[in-house]
Write an enzyme that holds these catalytic residues in place. Structure first.
Site, PDB file in Angstrom:
ATOM      1  N   ASN A   9       0.868  -1.183   0.000  1.00 12.73           N
ATOM      2  CA  ASN A   9       0.000   0.000   0.000  1.00 12.73           C
ATOM      3  C   ASN A   9       0.898   1.223   0.000  1.00 12.73           C
ATOM      4  O   ASN A   9       1.465   1.576   1.026  1.00 12.73           O
ATOM      5  CB  ASN A   9      -0.914  -0.022   1.239  1.00 12.73           C
ATOM      6  CG  ASN A   9      -1.820   1.200   1.282  1.00 12.73           C
ATOM      7  OD1 ASN A   9      -1.843   2.003   0.348  1.00 12.73           O
ATOM      8  ND2 ASN A   9      -2.561   1.344   2.369  1.00 12.73           N
ATOM      9  N   TRP A  10       1.021   1.833  -1.167  1.00 19.32           N
ATOM     10  CA  TRP A  10       1.920   2.988  -1.290  1.00 19.32           C
ATOM     11  C   TRP A  10       1.357   4.228  -0.604  1.00 19.32           C
ATOM     12  O   TRP A  10       2.076   5.197  -0.398  1.00 19.32           O
ATOM     13  CB  TRP A  10       2.178   3.310  -2.761  1.00 19.32           C
ATOM     14  CG  TRP A  10       3.031   2.314  -3.487  1.00 19.32           C
ATOM     15  CD1 TRP A  10       3.523   1.121  -3.004  1.00 19.32           C
ATOM     16  CD2 TRP A  10       3.506   2.420  -4.838  1.00 19.32           C
ATOM     17  NE1 TRP A  10       4.258   0.484  -3.968  1.00 19.32           N
ATOM     18  CE2 TRP A  10       4.276   1.261  -5.106  1.00 19.32           C
ATOM     19  CE3 TRP A  10       3.354   3.368  -5.844  1.00 19.32           C
ATOM     20  CZ2 TRP A  10       4.884   1.033  -6.342  1.00 19.32           C
ATOM     21  CZ3 TRP A  10       3.961   3.154  -7.081  1.00 19.32           C
ATOM     22  CH2 TRP A  10       4.721   1.997  -7.324  1.00 19.32           C
ATOM     23  N   LYS A  11       0.043   4.212  -0.323  1.00 15.63           N
ATOM     24  CA  LYS A  11      -0.624   5.397   0.244  1.00 15.63           C
ATOM     25  C   LYS A  11      -0.330   6.603  -0.658  1.00 15.63           C
ATOM     26  O   LYS A  11      -0.234   6.438  -1.875  1.00 15.63           O
ATOM     27  CB  LYS A  11      -0.182   5.612   1.696  1.00 15.63           C
ATOM     28  CG  LYS A  11      -0.359   4.334   2.544  1.00 15.63           C
ATOM     29  CD  LYS A  11      -0.179   4.536   4.007  1.00 15.63           C
ATOM     30  CE  LYS A  11      -0.386   3.211   4.723  1.00 15.63           C
ATOM     31  NZ  LYS A  11      -0.309   3.321   6.179  1.00 15.63           N
ATOM     32  N   HIS A  97      -9.599   1.362   4.525  1.00 12.63           N
ATOM     33  CA  HIS A  97      -8.357   1.532   5.299  1.00 12.63           C
ATOM     34  C   HIS A  97      -8.641   2.480   6.473  1.00 12.63           C
ATOM     35  O   HIS A  97      -9.434   3.406   6.354  1.00 12.63           O
ATOM     36  CB  HIS A  97      -7.253   2.105   4.391  1.00 12.63           C
ATOM     37  CG  HIS A  97      -5.914   2.040   5.033  1.00 12.63           C
ATOM     38  ND1 HIS A  97      -5.503   2.959   5.968  1.00 12.63           N
ATOM     39  CD2 HIS A  97      -4.913   1.138   4.921  1.00 12.63           C
ATOM     40  CE1 HIS A  97      -4.290   2.620   6.392  1.00 12.63           C
ATOM     41  NE2 HIS A  97      -3.917   1.517   5.772  1.00 12.63           N
ATOM     42  N   GLU A  99      -7.068   4.873   7.593  1.00 12.79           N
ATOM     43  CA  GLU A  99      -6.845   6.297   7.288  1.00 12.79           C
ATOM     44  C   GLU A  99      -8.059   6.878   6.580  1.00 12.79           C
ATOM     45  O   GLU A  99      -8.418   8.037   6.795  1.00 12.79           O
ATOM     46  CB  GLU A  99      -5.566   6.439   6.443  1.00 12.79           C
ATOM     47  CG  GLU A  99      -4.324   6.168   7.288  1.00 12.79           C
ATOM     48  CD  GLU A  99      -3.172   5.524   6.531  1.00 12.79           C
ATOM     49  OE1 GLU A  99      -3.150   5.556   5.293  1.00 12.79           O
ATOM     50  OE2 GLU A  99      -2.283   4.976   7.220  1.00 12.79           O
ATOM     51  N   GLU A 169      -5.723  -4.739  10.310  1.00 14.89           N
ATOM     52  CA  GLU A 169      -4.671  -3.763  10.582  1.00 14.89           C
ATOM     53  C   GLU A 169      -4.966  -3.039  11.896  1.00 14.89           C
ATOM     54  O   GLU A 169      -5.764  -2.087  11.908  1.00 14.89           O
ATOM     55  CB  GLU A 169      -4.600  -2.732   9.451  1.00 14.89           C
ATOM     56  CG  GLU A 169      -4.325  -3.318   8.092  1.00 14.89           C
ATOM     57  CD  GLU A 169      -3.707  -2.292   7.141  1.00 14.89           C
ATOM     58  OE1 GLU A 169      -2.631  -2.574   6.633  1.00 14.89           O
ATOM     59  OE2 GLU A 169      -4.297  -1.215   6.954  1.00 14.89           O
ATOM     60  N   GLY A 175       2.377   2.288  10.927  1.00 11.63           N
ATOM     61  CA  GLY A 175       3.352   3.369  10.809  1.00 11.63           C
ATOM     62  C   GLY A 175       4.031   3.718  12.123  1.00 11.63           C
ATOM     63  O   GLY A 175       4.703   4.738  12.233  1.00 11.63           O
ATOM     64  N   SER A 215       3.238  -2.246  10.379  1.00 12.74           N
ATOM     65  CA  SER A 215       4.684  -2.366  10.608  1.00 12.74           C
ATOM     66  C   SER A 215       5.260  -3.726  10.217  1.00 12.74           C
ATOM     67  O   SER A 215       6.156  -4.229  10.880  1.00 12.74           O
ATOM     68  CB  SER A 215       5.022  -2.018  12.061  1.00 12.74           C
ATOM     69  OG  SER A 215       4.657  -0.665  12.336  1.00 12.74           O
ATOM     70  N   GLY A 236       2.716  -1.028   4.356  1.00  8.14           N
ATOM     71  CA  GLY A 236       2.842   0.391   4.031  1.00  8.14           C
ATOM     72  C   GLY A 236       4.298   0.761   3.817  1.00  8.14           C
ATOM     73  O   GLY A 236       4.881   0.505   2.761  1.00  8.14           O
ATOM     74  N   GLY A 237       4.915   1.344   4.840  1.00  2.44           N
ATOM     75  CA  GLY A 237       6.271   1.903   4.735  1.00  2.44           C
ATOM     76  C   GLY A 237       7.278   0.982   4.065  1.00  2.44           C
ATOM     77  O   GLY A 237       8.011   1.417   3.157  1.00  2.44           O
TER      78      GLY A 237
END
Ligand code: 13P
Length: 253
Positions: A9-11, A97, A99, A169, A175, A215, A236-237
């Site tokens: 997930n590049w966001k 998600h 977010e 999640e 994150g 994470s 993500g990251g």
């Protein structure tokens, strides 16, 4: 074996050029996937067509949108429909998600509508659920997540429930560098499968991939993915770094 999925997930990260280079570097590793393994890249809308052509000749590599709108078409300036995604050959869409739930007030009932539209257009929803820290600290995470499933998924028929992917999640692990332990992930995933089994029976519940997100890194992926009810991850990251994500793909069961 159930589908095992490493989903990036590049966001809202990467320019077009950086995204193209990242895909080139990951695909350049030429990781051959088994029939039951898939890699999915959830990229920003303007990169979908480019990314889809990058994976076009790769077995079991797919592109996902990060969202779509809960209406079929019409005067909704700035929104993107499931039909539009379908028309450019997109096979997956991340929905709900945390977010989006937090910053865009997406509710369980809105998400139910988005799920229906994705399924209508043959797009596999990656439905995200997960509790905030306060709920985890109160010890009520199981019922919290059960409500998310019930209100967004349980109107689906037995015929389509096996066409979705769930991503658990925990918000406190996104994150933050604070991963759920593989025991915590397994415990929640088994609970989610049990919730599905109560509604749809154990056979169908066993077909639904449940990904863990929060994470996930190269150094913890194999431990987390190794648990029986964890079918890969939504990352993500670490998905923005080619060598990290390559190692995460290789950690799939
Ligand atoms: P991180 O891997 O950066 O914690 O993000 C997880 C996530 O939100 C994936 O959708």
């Amino acid at each position: 074996m159930r589908k095992q999925i490493a989903a990036a997930n590049w966001k809202m990260n990467c320019t077009y050029q950086q995204g193209e280079e990242l895909l080139d570097n990951i695909l350049g590793a030429q990781i051959a996937l088994a029939d039951h393994q898939q890699v999915v890249f959830a990229v920003p809308f303007p990169y979908l067509i480019m990314a889809n052509s990058e994976v076009a000749d790769e077995k079991n590599y797919f592109i996902a949108a990060q969202n779509c709108y809960n209406k079929k078409s019409g005067a909704y300036t700035g929104e993107v429909s499931a039909e539009m995604l379908h028309s450019i050959g997109i096979k997956y869409c991340v929905l709900g998600h945390s977010e989006r739930r937090e910053y865009f007030q997406e509710s369980n009932s809105t998400l139910a509508e988005k799920l229906d539209l994705c399924l209508e257009y043959g797009i596999t929803p990656i439905f995200c659920c997960g509790e905030p820290l306060s709920i985890r600290e109160a010890g009520t995470q199981n019922s919290f997540v059960e409500v998310q499933l019930r209100e967004s998924l349980f109107h689906l028929s037995e015929a389509v429930i096996s066409k979705i992917v769930i991503a658990y999640e925990p918000i406190w692990a996104i994150g933050t560098g604070k991963t759920a332990t593989s025991d915590q992930a397994q415990e929640m995933h088994a609970h989610l499968r049990g919730v599905l089994a109560k509604q749809y029976g154990p056979v169908l519940a066993n077909t639904v991939p449940i990904l863990y997100g929060g994470s996930v890194k190269a150094n913890n992926a194999a431990d987390i993915f190794g648990r029986p009810d964890v079918d890969g991850g939504l990352v993500g990251g670490a998905s923005l770094n080619a060598s990290e994500f390559i190692a995460i793909i290789k950690a799939l069961k």
